[in-house]
Scaffold this motif. Structure first.
Motif, PDB file in Angstrom:
ATOM      1  N   ALA A  27      22.766  38.689  -9.082  1.00 30.88           N
ATOM      2  CA  ALA A  27      22.582  40.058  -8.583  1.00 30.88           C
ATOM      3  C   ALA A  27      21.211  40.180  -7.927  1.00 30.88           C
ATOM      4  O   ALA A  27      21.070  40.749  -6.845  1.00 30.88           O
ATOM      5  CB  ALA A  27      22.717  41.055  -9.728  1.00 30.88           C
ATOM      6  N   PHE A  30      21.133  38.472  -4.474  1.00 30.21           N
ATOM      7  CA  PHE A  30      21.738  39.305  -3.423  1.00 30.21           C
ATOM      8  C   PHE A  30      20.793  40.430  -3.014  1.00 30.21           C
ATOM      9  O   PHE A  30      20.564  40.669  -1.828  1.00 30.21           O
ATOM     10  CB  PHE A  30      23.072  39.894  -3.901  1.00 30.21           C
ATOM     11  CG  PHE A  30      24.246  39.049  -3.523  1.00 30.21           C
ATOM     12  CD1 PHE A  30      24.666  38.974  -2.204  1.00 30.21           C
ATOM     13  CD2 PHE A  30      24.930  38.319  -4.475  1.00 30.21           C
ATOM     14  CE1 PHE A  30      25.736  38.187  -1.836  1.00 30.21           C
ATOM     15  CE2 PHE A  30      26.004  37.520  -4.124  1.00 30.21           C
ATOM     16  CZ  PHE A  30      26.416  37.454  -2.808  1.00 30.21           C
ATOM     17  N   ILE A  74      27.716  49.674 -10.372  1.00 27.81           N
ATOM     18  CA  ILE A  74      27.700  49.901  -8.921  1.00 27.81           C
ATOM     19  C   ILE A  74      27.142  51.292  -8.630  1.00 27.81           C
ATOM     20  O   ILE A  74      26.335  51.480  -7.715  1.00 27.81           O
ATOM     21  CB  ILE A  74      29.110  49.713  -8.328  1.00 27.81           C
ATOM     22  CG1 ILE A  74      29.465  48.229  -8.328  1.00 27.81           C
ATOM     23  CG2 ILE A  74      29.182  50.264  -6.916  1.00 27.81           C
ATOM     24  CD1 ILE A  74      30.885  47.922  -7.925  1.00 27.81           C
ATOM     25  N   THR A 177      27.978  32.898  -4.785  1.00 22.95           N
ATOM     26  CA  THR A 177      26.783  33.473  -4.161  1.00 22.95           C
ATOM     27  C   THR A 177      26.269  32.554  -3.060  1.00 22.95           C
ATOM     28  O   THR A 177      25.939  33.001  -1.956  1.00 22.95           O
ATOM     29  CB  THR A 177      25.682  33.672  -5.226  1.00 22.95           C
ATOM     30  OG1 THR A 177      26.212  34.438  -6.289  1.00 22.95           O
ATOM     31  CG2 THR A 177      24.489  34.388  -4.641  1.00 22.95           C
ATOM     32  N   VAL A 180      28.721  32.733  -0.091  1.00 23.26           N
ATOM     33  CA  VAL A 180      28.647  33.972   0.685  1.00 23.26           C
ATOM     34  C   VAL A 180      27.331  34.036   1.470  1.00 23.26           C
ATOM     35  O   VAL A 180      27.307  34.373   2.649  1.00 23.26           O
ATOM     36  CB  VAL A 180      28.787  35.202  -0.243  1.00 23.26           C
ATOM     37  CG1 VAL A 180      28.434  36.483   0.505  1.00 23.26           C
ATOM     38  CG2 VAL A 180      30.190  35.290  -0.794  1.00 23.26           C
ATOM     39  N   ALA A 213      25.588  47.240   0.901  1.00 23.20           N
ATOM     40  CA  ALA A 213      26.518  46.193   0.446  1.00 23.20           C
ATOM     41  C   ALA A 213      25.846  45.323  -0.601  1.00 23.20           C
ATOM     42  O   ALA A 213      26.438  44.977  -1.631  1.00 23.20           O
ATOM     43  CB  ALA A 213      26.967  45.353   1.637  1.00 23.20           C
ATOM     44  N   ALA A 214      24.569  45.001  -0.362  1.00 24.31           N
ATOM     45  CA  ALA A 214      23.858  44.142  -1.313  1.00 24.31           C
ATOM     46  C   ALA A 214      23.720  44.809  -2.675  1.00 24.31           C
ATOM     47  O   ALA A 214      23.975  44.174  -3.710  1.00 24.31           O
ATOM     48  CB  ALA A 214      22.481  43.780  -0.764  1.00 24.31           C
ATOM     49  N   THR A 216      25.624  47.023  -3.913  1.00 20.79           N
ATOM     50  CA  THR A 216      26.947  47.121  -4.511  1.00 20.79           C
ATOM     51  C   THR A 216      27.329  45.812  -5.199  1.00 20.79           C
ATOM     52  O   THR A 216      27.777  45.803  -6.356  1.00 20.79           O
ATOM     53  CB  THR A 216      27.995  47.464  -3.432  1.00 20.79           C
ATOM     54  OG1 THR A 216      27.541  48.585  -2.692  1.00 20.79           O
ATOM     55  CG2 THR A 216      29.336  47.762  -4.059  1.00 20.79           C
ATOM     56  N   ILE A 217      27.136  44.706  -4.480  1.00 23.29           N
ATOM     57  CA  ILE A 217      27.462  43.403  -5.072  1.00 23.29           C
ATOM     58  C   ILE A 217      26.604  43.171  -6.315  1.00 23.29           C
ATOM     59  O   ILE A 217      27.089  42.725  -7.360  1.00 23.29           O
ATOM     60  CB  ILE A 217      27.237  42.276  -4.050  1.00 23.29           C
ATOM     61  CG1 ILE A 217      28.178  42.460  -2.854  1.00 23.29           C
ATOM     62  CG2 ILE A 217      27.463  40.920  -4.701  1.00 23.29           C
ATOM     63  CD1 ILE A 217      27.871  41.533  -1.697  1.00 23.29           C
ATOM     64  N   ALA A 220      27.960  45.096  -9.218  1.00 22.18           N
ATOM     65  CA  ALA A 220      29.173  44.502  -9.787  1.00 22.18           C
ATOM     66  C   ALA A 220      28.825  43.306 -10.660  1.00 22.18           C
ATOM     67  O   ALA A 220      29.338  43.160 -11.779  1.00 22.18           O
ATOM     68  CB  ALA A 220      30.117  44.081  -8.665  1.00 22.18           C
ATOM     69  N   LEU A 221      27.899  42.461 -10.178  1.00 17.61           N
ATOM     70  CA  LEU A 221      27.524  41.274 -10.954  1.00 17.61           C
ATOM     71  C   LEU A 221      26.836  41.669 -12.251  1.00 17.61           C
ATOM     72  O   LEU A 221      27.096  41.086 -13.315  1.00 17.61           O
ATOM     73  CB  LEU A 221      26.606  40.384 -10.115  1.00 17.61           C
ATOM     74  CG  LEU A 221      27.305  39.560  -9.033  1.00 17.61           C
ATOM     75  CD1 LEU A 221      26.288  38.954  -8.076  1.00 17.61           C
ATOM     76  CD2 LEU A 221      28.137  38.455  -9.669  1.00 17.61           C
TER      77      LEU A 221
END
Lengths: 330, 432
Positions: A27, A30, A74, A177, A180, A213-214, A216-217, A220-221
């Motif tokens: 996380a 990202f 998130i 990770t 992506v 977006a970052a 958010t990811i 989630a992680l």
């Protein structure tokens, strides 16, 4: 004690601690690669742990807890985004606010729901099948059905089934990770958002969207990491259980020079130190008991300071990290 | 969006912080509603048992004293553009240094009590060691930040954790009170070293009041008659009695003096100038002849010393007679609240004093909710950690979402009030 046995048990408990750090560290990778400093990893882990234990208790199904935890984290990621991306606030202050909120909210809501001093009910209890089911995403019986030979190797079977699948997911997350960030167009742009946001803006993509977006990811992680903490590693939530793991994960990110695999190595190192400490708490003889246990407790933190002091080579943060992106004159 | 306008000071220092506080409290109120409790009751408890109760006021001042130290610690570092969130650890090590020298004087290690000094000599020494301990613990992260570029935020968090292990090690070993083997705490500090309670000022008044009370009694009056006929006297006596029991002590006055000193140091000395120059623009500061790394280390050390001093209030000024000891809880989280205090007080000592009083009263409010919420009808069942959530909200709205409020106010002043003289004209690019 047999040396091999000691090694195996150390490896086992290293594997127990590391996934929390890995999820949080990924996380962090990202976030930081997109230019967002995320001190709030710690708080998000705590929120994830609380939400997953609570939802798993009510729904009776561990996976539901994990999904809810991802959702909650998130939302807090977006709060961080709102403060740092939209309103150009200080990243560290926003992260700290999230950490305070996490401590206060989990304890307050936990007390209101369960009146157990902030703890959530134990998921391993006879009235709940969530614990079994979460663990049992690949439970013992399935392993035995697939590979009957495992019954001769109870240790491996235990490793695979007790903390099984989330541990595997942690290492999958590292590969994911890396893939992506390094192999996709999305990742390339995300890294540029952290280095040269103007370039992305000129290319016609939205810096704001990539940064959201970052976060958010990252949220989630953190949610998965929190779920592992409270529903897979231990069967309930206790206040403050994240125990600075989020900060250690952030240190691992710096240790790994903002690269997924190197950060994972940092996590394994810290996980190993936790395992050693855990091992020593139970030890009653041997040379190591001469050293006070507090020393081993402090060891991961001391190591982080040594690492950050730059004794492992120079580390360079993403260039635009911690800076709001402001377009030219509006 | 009208970004190139600066707000009038009245709005900037009055309306904006007020709005931020209102937002934070509104969200906290919503939280109380969501967990099925009555926020009105919670506010009532705050008014009756904190704002209007002598013990409540005294305890609020006691917590505010600690917060003034930790708030100034954070604020000083902010002025140099540094973020010292190691207040908890620096407070703990300040406590360790202070307890170390105290135990030496008390003959804890040697059994030799010839060094046991009277309070007026010992207390300054204890204060000095608390400050030195805090400064020493801050020096390493400060050095690493200034000369090796290690992130101060992470190193100070790590040092908090290390300090916690260190204090547990000492409290289960060298510093352990021999009378309480199971309980990790240091021996009790001698009573002559305890700080004077502000309530002691009431002591002389109380002697007179008690004599008066006895007179009433002798005159054959019953308690309820005294209450009814001499209401003013009764209130005075209650006030004096309960003030005596609160923990507010002279270090509140010391902290106020220190706040003045803080102002003088930051805005009227060359060191303060150097600190602010570093915080404003490091390159310009270096060009102007400021030794940037050295200024950074100095700032963090003074900041640590302030955090270390906070511990004196907790050990020497404690409200409970048996708690004048070093414990592993250290600043009991008030080191972290210092961050909210500094943000709320805009890093200015005057603002810090006000914010410290506010947060001190909120801290006491948490205690009151915990202790008294069970016994009032209908029951108010809120965990005291709600104060931590509230503190998070304040940090969020005053720190992280600062521009959200400012932009909203700007929009309102420009569009709705039509530039009613509240907005100064064009001063150049806004500092984002």
């Amino acid at each position: 004690m047999d040396f091999i046995e000691l090694l195996i048990s150390l490896a086992q408990s290293t594997l127990r601690f590391t996934p929390i750090l890995i999820f949080a560290a990924m996380a962090g990778v990202f976030s930081e690669r997109a230019g967002i400093v995320d001190i709030g990893l710690e708080g998000k882990l705590l929120i994830g742990a609380f939400v997953s234990a609570t939802v798993a208790h009510y729904v009776g199904f561990g996976l539901a807890g994990m999904l809810a935890a991802m959702g909650a984290c998130i939302v807090f990621g977006w709060l961080h985004g709102l403060a740092t991306i939209t309103f150009r606030g200080d990243h560290v202050i926003s992260g700290l606010a999230i950490n305070f909120l996490a401590v206060g909210l989990t304890k307050t809501v936990g007390h209101a729901l369960f009146a157990k001093g902030g703890d959530t009910p134990n998921l391993g209890g006879p009235d709940s099948t969530g614990w079994e089911r979460l663990q049992g995403l690949i439970p013992k019986q399935v392993w035995l059905d697939v590979a009957p030979g495992l019954s001769e190797n109870p240790l491996l079977l235990n490793i695979l089934s007790i903390h099984g699948w989330l541990i595997i997911l942690a290492f999958v997350a590292v590969i994911g990770t890396w893939w992506v960030l390094m192999q996709t167009r999305f990742g390339l742009r995300l890294r540029f958002v952290g280095e040269e946001p103007q370039a992305i803006d000129t290319a016609g993509a939205s810096v704001i969207a990539y940064r959201y977006a970052a976060v958010t990811i990252a949220g989630a992680l953190c949610g998965i990491g929190g779920a592992y903490l409270s529903t897979s590693n231990i069967a309930s939530f206790t206040p403050g259980m994240s125990a600075d793991m989020g900060y250690l994960a952030l240190a691992a990110v710096i240790f790994g020079k903002w690269r997924p695999f190197q950060a994972m190595l940092g996590c394994l190192l810290f996980g190993f130190l936790f395992a050693v400490k855990d091992r020593l708490d139970g030890a009653s003889e041997g040379i190591l008991t001469q050293i006070p246990s507090q020393f081993f407790e402090a060891l991961p933190y001391i190591l982080v300071v040594v690492v950050l002091a730059g004794f492992v080579g120079t580390a360079r943060a993403p260039k635009a990290v911690g800076r709001p992106y402001v377009k030219e004159r509006e | 969006m009208s970004q190139s306008r600066e707000l009038h000071p009245i709005i900037n220092y009055g309306v904006v912080p007020l709005l931020q506080l209102v937002l934070a409290f509104a969200v906290a109120g919503l939280l109380i509603v969501l967990i099925g409790q009555n926020p009105v009751q919670a506010v009532q408890l705050y008014v009756t048992d904190v704002l209007l109760s002598p013990v409540g006021i005294g305890q609020s001042i006691y917590y505010a004293t600690t917060l003034m130290f930790t708030g100034m610690a954070v604020a000083l570092a902010f002025h140099a553009g540094l973020f010292n969130i190691g207040g908890e650890g620096q407070g703990l090590v300040g406590g360790i240094a202070m307890t170390g020298i105290a135990l030496l004087m008390m003959g804890h290690f040697t059994g030799d009590v010839s060094m046991l000094m009277p309070g007026f000599l010992a207390v300054p020494i204890l204060f000095l060691f608390a400050a030195l301990g805090g400064a020493a613990w801050a020096a390493i992260p400060g050095y690493l930040q200034a000369y090796r570029g290690s992130h101060l935020v992470i190193t100070t968090i790590m040092f908090n954790a290390i300090a916690f292990s260190l204090v547990l090690f000492l409290l289960t070993g060298w510093f352990q009170n021999p009378e309480t083997p199971g309980d990790p705490k240091s021996p009790l500090f001698p009573e002559s070293w305890w700080l004077w309670k502000l309530g002691d000022l009431y002591q002389y008044q109380l002697i007179g009041l008690e004599a008066q009370y006895q007179e009433f009694k002798d005159a054959g009056l019953k308690v309820k008659d005294i209450k009814a006929q001499h209401a003013e006297f009764w209130d005075q006596r209650a006030m004096a009695r309960s003030m005596k029991n609160s923990a507010a002590n002279v270090s509140f006055l010391f902290a106020l003096l220190l706040a003045v000193g803080f102002w003088f140091f930051v805005w009227r000395t060359k060191w303060g100038y150097a600190i602010r120059a570093v915080g404003f623009n490091q390159t310009a500061a270096r060009y102007g002849g400021v030794n940037v790394p050295r200024t950074m280390v100095m700032t963090v050390c003074i900041s640590g010393a302030l955090a270390g001093l906070a511990t004196t209030n907790i050990i020497l000024g404690n409200g409970s007679d048996s708690e004048h000891v070093l414990r592993e809880t250290g600043l009991v989280g008030l080191g972290f609240v210092g961050i909210a205090v500094a943000l709320m007080g805009r890093n200015h000592p005057f603002g810090i004093v006000l914010a410290a009083l506010l947060f001190g009263s909120l801290f006491q409010w948490g205690e009151v909710i915990q202790l008294k919420g069970q016994f009032i009808r209908p029951k108010l069942d809120i965990d005291k950690e709600i104060v931590v959530a509230l503190q998070g909200l304040v940090v969020l709205f005053t720190g992280a979402l600062y521009l959200m409020v400012v932009w909203a106010v700007q929009w309102f002043a420009n569009r709705v009030l039509g530039g009613w003289g509240f907005v100064k004209e064009e001063i150049g690019e806004e500092r984002a």
